[in-house]
Structures are given as C-alpha cells and as structure tokens.
Design an enzyme around this catalytic site. Structure first.
Site, short mmCIF file in Angstrom:
data_model
loop_
_atom_site.label_atom_id
_atom_site.label_comp_id
_atom_site.label_asym_id
_atom_site.label_seq_id
_atom_site.Cartn_x
_atom_site.Cartn_y
_atom_site.Cartn_z
CG HIS A 1 13.20 21.03 -41.52
ND1 HIS A 1 12.71 21.97 -42.40
CD2 HIS A 1 12.53 21.22 -40.35
CE1 HIS A 1 11.77 22.68 -41.80
NE2 HIS A 1 11.65 22.25 -40.56
CB CYS B 1 13.43 24.68 -44.46
SG CYS B 1 14.87 23.66 -44.86
CG ASP C 1 9.47 23.88 -38.28
OD1 ASP C 1 10.12 24.28 -39.27
OD2 ASP C 1 9.02 22.72 -38.19
#
Length: 294
Positions: free
Chosen positions: A117, A80, A137
């Site tokens: 995250h 991420c 995202d």
C-alpha cells in the site's frame, strides 16, 4: 534535458488545470495546510478506487501520462499506486515536500501480507521540522477525507468518520525497537488497525515492483474479482465482485447483490465509472469465466 534518476514525482508533467477540474477544486492552490486538506478531500471523494484494468486484460501502467489519461481524462479510477503517484506529482508541482512510504495492510488479514500500500509523508514548504508532518492516504479507497498529522494517538472525526494515527513497533530483526506507525479507523465495535508502515522512503521504481505483484500475482487480492470503492462524506460504496455494500458514518450498512449484466450500470451510477462497449464485454467475459472456475 537532464537524466531522470527516479527520485522525484515529475510534478512538472502534471496537467494541473485538468486535475483541479477533475477533482472539483477551484480554491487556493498555495502550498499550505489548508490547501493540502482541501485537495486531499477533493481527490478522495472524486476519483474512485478500482482494479478493473486487471479484469479488462490490460497492464496497470504507472507512467504519469497514462495515469492522467485514465484517472483525470476519463471517468475511471485506479488503485493505491495510481492514486498516490498522481497525488504526489500534483503536490510536488505545487511546492510541497513529498516522501512516499509503503504500508502493510492488516485490516481483515489473517496472516502477514506484503507491503503493498502506498502513502505519502507531506510537509508544506518552510514548515519547521519540529512541527508534525502530514500523512496523505488518497489511495485506500475508504478515506480518510483529509490528511492526518503525525501526532501519536491523535484521533480525528471527519464528518462522522473516525481515524487515528499512532506509533507502533515494526518487524525488524536488525533493529527490533524500530518505531513505525499504525493507521486505525473507527468501526461499529471500536478502533480497528488498517495498516502499518515504517518511515522508509519509497521511490517510483518501488511502486513498479509492488504494482507488478498486485496486478499479476494469483496471490494478489486484486486479480480474482472487481473491487471498487467510492468514498464520500456521507457514505462508502464498495463493489466486491457482484456484491455491493453501502456503509454510513454511524456504522449501518446496506447490502445488494447484482448480476454480471447489472455491473456497468452499477459502476456508472454509484461509482462514476463509465466503461465503453468493448470493456463492458471484456468485464462480462472475465466475470463469467471466473464464476465457472470458482
């Protein structure tokens, strides 16, 4: 040259033509909602999620040139912080207002996990503040295909994959009623909370801190085995160690078990990740050593 104080995402250093070619976007790049959705979909379905650098014995480098060399210049992916770092720089280069956020993964968790995250709060330039911003995202590995509006409880269906963004309460002793957000995804048995996050701005230096834990701690889920994902409009491919699953929008799943020697071919065929000969040997050594220890 002005001093880099760490506030922005260094969009001026992005090789935009190379990035657009990597994700297969040949459309408009004007900083509109339509472009944002198209780039999000292109990025998510083109660059895989993977933590292989840890298995290969190398640090995960979040310098923009290193990320571009790996995710754009090579048939590799990242996790991420790499994905979000790159996407933030691209969006900043195009003129979007970009603010990073830190999320706490709850999907499959039996206890409270650290906020590790990365997500993005994005507005096209000139968008009125009374209109909802967009949540990007691109670094979770399993969608969403396109951004979600910051609109409480709005459910979206993206080619059969369901997502919902809704407000929730964050854990904050100083302000117990602080409103945060939750991202949910639709599963075979209904909606499942994926991660939560507060509206606190996160900077590049924070990424470095989170990245160090994720890539080095024995308590990190990413230091013990390969975890690779490739998301498309038709299927989600996941490699967890030597076990592979393919999940479809209707919730059906196919599962496969591979040998260590199969992994380079599986990575290339199903995930678009090609390792050179030296890295193939490093990955095999890691896997066999870990299998003996476990």
């Amino acid at each position: 040259m002005s001093e880099d104080l760490g506030y922005g995402w260094q969009g001026d250093l992005v090789d935009l033509p190379a990035y657009l070619e990597r994700v297969g976007h040949d459309g408009d790049v004007a900083p509109t909602v339509a472009t944002l959705c198209a780039l999000h979909r292109a990025h998510t379905t083109s660059i895989p999620f993977e933590n292989l650098e840890i298995m290969l014995g190398r640090p995960v480098d979040l310098a923009l040139d290193a990320i571009q060399a790996k995710l754009v210049g090579r048939p590799r992916g990242g996790y991420c912080f790499e994905h979000t770092r790159l996407f933030a720089a691209v969006l900043e280069r195009l003129g979007y207002e970009v603010i990073a956020l830190a999320g706490r993964v709850t999907l499959g968790a039996r206890k409270i996990l650290p906020s590790t995250h990365a997500l993005l709060h994005v507005r096209p330039p000139g968008q009125p503040l009374d209109e909802p911003a967009w949540l990007c995202d691109v670094g979770f590995g399993s969608g969403p295909l396109e951004p979600l509006r910051f609109r409480d409880g709005e459910e979206v269906d993206q080619d059969g994959w369901g997502f919902r963004l809704q407000q929730g309460r964050t854990v904050n002793a100083w302000s117990p009623n602080t409103v945060g957000w939750e991202l949910h995804q639709r599963g075979p048995d209904g909606w499942v909370q994926r991660h939560t996050f507060a509206m606190n701005e996160t900077f590049r230096v924070d990424f470095e801190l989170y990245n160090y834990f994720i890539s080095t701690s024995p308590n990190s889920p990413f230091t013990t085995r390969p975890f690779v994902q490739k998301f498309t409009r038709d299927a989600l491919y996941v490699l967890d160690g030597t076990n592979e699953s393919v999940t479809y929008p209707d919730g059906s799943v196919k599962q496969y078990s591979h040998s260590v020697d199969d992994l380079p071919e599986v990575l290339a065929k199903d995930f678009g990740i090609v390792l050179d000969d030296a890295d193939v040997l490093r990955l095999a050594d890691f896997m066999r050593t870990h299998q003996k220890e476990s």
